[in-house]
Design a protein around this motif. Sequence first.
Motif, PDB file in Angstrom:
ATOM      1  N   ILE A 115      -8.714  -2.032   7.070  1.00 14.24           N
ATOM      2  CA  ILE A 115      -8.488  -2.799   5.830  1.00 14.24           C
ATOM      3  C   ILE A 115      -9.763  -3.518   5.416  1.00 14.24           C
ATOM      4  O   ILE A 115     -10.117  -3.574   4.234  1.00 14.24           O
ATOM      5  CB  ILE A 115      -7.321  -3.782   6.032  1.00 14.24           C
ATOM      6  CG1 ILE A 115      -6.040  -2.963   6.211  1.00 14.24           C
ATOM      7  CG2 ILE A 115      -7.169  -4.704   4.820  1.00 14.24           C
ATOM      8  CD1 ILE A 115      -4.868  -3.760   6.648  1.00 14.24           C
ATOM      9  N   MET A 161      -5.431   0.167  -5.957  1.00 11.93           N
ATOM     10  CA  MET A 161      -4.978  -0.125  -4.599  1.00 11.93           C
ATOM     11  C   MET A 161      -3.484   0.110  -4.444  1.00 11.93           C
ATOM     12  O   MET A 161      -2.987   0.272  -3.335  1.00 11.93           O
ATOM     13  CB  MET A 161      -5.290  -1.577  -4.235  1.00 11.93           C
ATOM     14  CG  MET A 161      -6.711  -1.831  -3.993  1.00 11.93           C
ATOM     15  SD  MET A 161      -7.237  -1.069  -2.460  1.00 11.93           S
ATOM     16  CE  MET A 161      -6.962  -2.421  -1.355  1.00 11.93           C
ATOM     17  N   VAL A 162      -2.727   0.073  -5.538  1.00 12.36           N
ATOM     18  CA  VAL A 162      -1.267   0.188  -5.399  1.00 12.36           C
ATOM     19  C   VAL A 162      -0.780   1.362  -6.246  1.00 12.36           C
ATOM     20  O   VAL A 162      -1.165   1.481  -7.405  1.00 12.36           O
ATOM     21  CB  VAL A 162      -0.579  -1.116  -5.878  1.00 12.36           C
ATOM     22  CG1 VAL A 162       0.927  -0.990  -5.753  1.00 12.36           C
ATOM     23  CG2 VAL A 162      -1.070  -2.299  -5.058  1.00 12.36           C
ATOM     24  N   TYR A 174       2.289   5.191  -0.823  1.00  9.76           N
ATOM     25  CA  TYR A 174       1.693   6.535  -0.893  1.00  9.76           C
ATOM     26  C   TYR A 174       2.782   7.504  -1.309  1.00  9.76           C
ATOM     27  O   TYR A 174       3.970   7.166  -1.313  1.00  9.76           O
ATOM     28  CB  TYR A 174       1.057   6.920   0.443  1.00  9.76           C
ATOM     29  CG  TYR A 174       2.048   7.333   1.482  1.00  9.76           C
ATOM     30  CD1 TYR A 174       2.727   6.376   2.226  1.00  9.76           C
ATOM     31  CD2 TYR A 174       2.348   8.668   1.686  1.00  9.76           C
ATOM     32  CE1 TYR A 174       3.675   6.748   3.153  1.00  9.76           C
ATOM     33  CE2 TYR A 174       3.291   9.054   2.621  1.00  9.76           C
ATOM     34  CZ  TYR A 174       3.940   8.089   3.358  1.00  9.76           C
ATOM     35  OH  TYR A 174       4.896   8.463   4.268  1.00  9.76           O
ATOM     36  N   ALA A 226       0.883  -1.169   0.000  1.00 15.35           N
ATOM     37  CA  ALA A 226       0.000   0.000   0.000  1.00 15.35           C
ATOM     38  C   ALA A 226       0.917   1.213   0.000  1.00 15.35           C
ATOM     39  O   ALA A 226       1.356   1.671   1.044  1.00 15.35           O
ATOM     40  CB  ALA A 226      -0.851  -0.003   1.265  1.00 15.35           C
TER      41      ALA A 226
END
Lengths: 139, 264
Positions: free
Chosen positions: B33, A131-132, A66, A64
């Motif tokens: 999550i 998501m990535v 950012y 994950a």
Amino acid sequence: STGGKRRQQNRNRSTQPQDGSRSSAPADYNSSDQKTPCRRHELFVSFRELGWQDWIIAPEGYAANYCEGECSFPLNAHMNATNHAIVQTLVHLMNPENVPKPCCAPTKLHAISVLYFDDNSNVILKKYQNMVVLACGCH
Amino acid sequence: GSNYSLDGNNEMHLGFIHRRLRTHEKREMQKEILSILGLPHRPKPNLSQGKYNSAPLFMLDLYNTISGEEKIPVEVKLSRYHSTTQSLPLATYQETAFLNDADMVMSFVNLVEYDRELSPQRRHHKEFKFNLSLIPDSEAITAAEFRLYKECVSRTIRNETFLLKVYQVVKEHPDREADLFLLDSRRLWAADEGWLEFDITATSNLWVMSPVHNLGLQVSLETSSGLSISSKEAGLVGRSGALEKQPFMVAFFKISNVHIRAPR
């Protein structure tokens, strides 16, 4: 600016001590000293560490990421530093209090798939878009 | 993960503290999550039947197809179970095509199975039922398959053939055969071995739209001379068969609206 003035400037520049902080020219839109370059940080969400491997079949976890920091335009880029400085100056002149600080944001996003059991032991394969973070940059 | 910024405010800061999460932090992370995954709570499946039976193996094959990562090919896992080394990949080209267009794939375990040993003049048949009521709303089925495993039947002469028929049960009657709608029929060789897949997309959409019509499927078999035989005699694997050959159903879905995560 005219050539003479430019020569003058060059002379000034060569005599100035080489210190880290930059002059506060109007185009210089940031007072913060340390400049955190635009970077992507990786956080790994581990399903195993969360104790979920009894119901999640795959993957073990996912990255994950950012983004953080400021954008800097490579000089040979389409929007190079001079254009950028001119744009910043113009925006500043029009609207002094909100000089845009170029953000560093995700520019390329990737999906992940998660394979897991539901409460009734059926199996679900689900795609999660965006998501990535694969790349950071300026918007 | 373990290296999550814990200095209170929402801003992410550079100085990550690399240490294990405390219990309440871990619980917060789990809630966060789960909300990103769109799950109200963590599922608690009953895996007494083992984690890797037919449906999970098939879904893992689809997962590997999607993620394209170098994982242990599912056939390797399968060959650990089988004496025969059938080369059939679990997921066929057709499923891969459905997969690219789907946002979600779900496999359903067979809830019921009767091998009605009826009197000779009535026919053998095997029933299957799947609970499709758990599909999250806003999902539309783009494709659905019923999968049955057939083993090689060595007792009979090798070139014997069977006619397999798959029906949708339309209406049940207590004192006589149910009303059936023929979905598919297939001629099989006694020596065939591998997965059989039957398209039940229309039937599955009916079951989702009108659960009261979900009366399951029936499978019957007869020899080339028209004699009704049990599925076991034809080599079809049922509940008493190997776990990784259990019949199941799989449905491919397209999300009609994007899951908006509720702010926490």
